[in-house]
Design a protein around this motif. Sequence first.
Motif: not given
Length: 168
Positions: A155-159, A147-150
């Motif tokens: 977050d990385e994709m949104l950034t 869950r934390n990895a997803r």
Amino acid sequence: YKPCTIHYRYKPEWYWWEVVEVTRRLAVCGWVVLIQPKYIFYRLIFCIGISILCLVATTFALPCKRPEDNFLSIFAQTTLLFSFGACALVKILTAPDVTDEQLDLLIGFHSPQGPFFVLCFFALAFCFVLLTIYVKTFYSEFEDIMRNARASKTDEMLTTSSASTGLG
């Protein structure tokens, strides 16, 4: 860096519970040998008494932080208590000065095979419960990691997408 402490698994108000656990283990495994072997039944009674006291105290206190640790502690002590009871029953059934008729009248059977099977059942049941709790704990921790990895990937994709569109 966090120093390793012996009371990490207990609630803060029960930080001293490890002393109770070590005393129980010492009494059941160590002090009991101070009773002479010819009084083996007294050894069993001593172990049963210590086990009852610790089981009741653990049940009321629930000193562990994690509920599964409290459950395992109570289950292990209950299993140990019944195992001591089965050992006492085997001792009675194998007493040389008691006849089969007396045992049938007193207990209802005279063969020690039943209590031996009960001991085996308790050992296997404890192993099964322990394995089940470990698998459940491993699965829960694995789910948290995934869950934390997803979440970090999202977050990385949104950034990355907001930086490429100039909205960030």
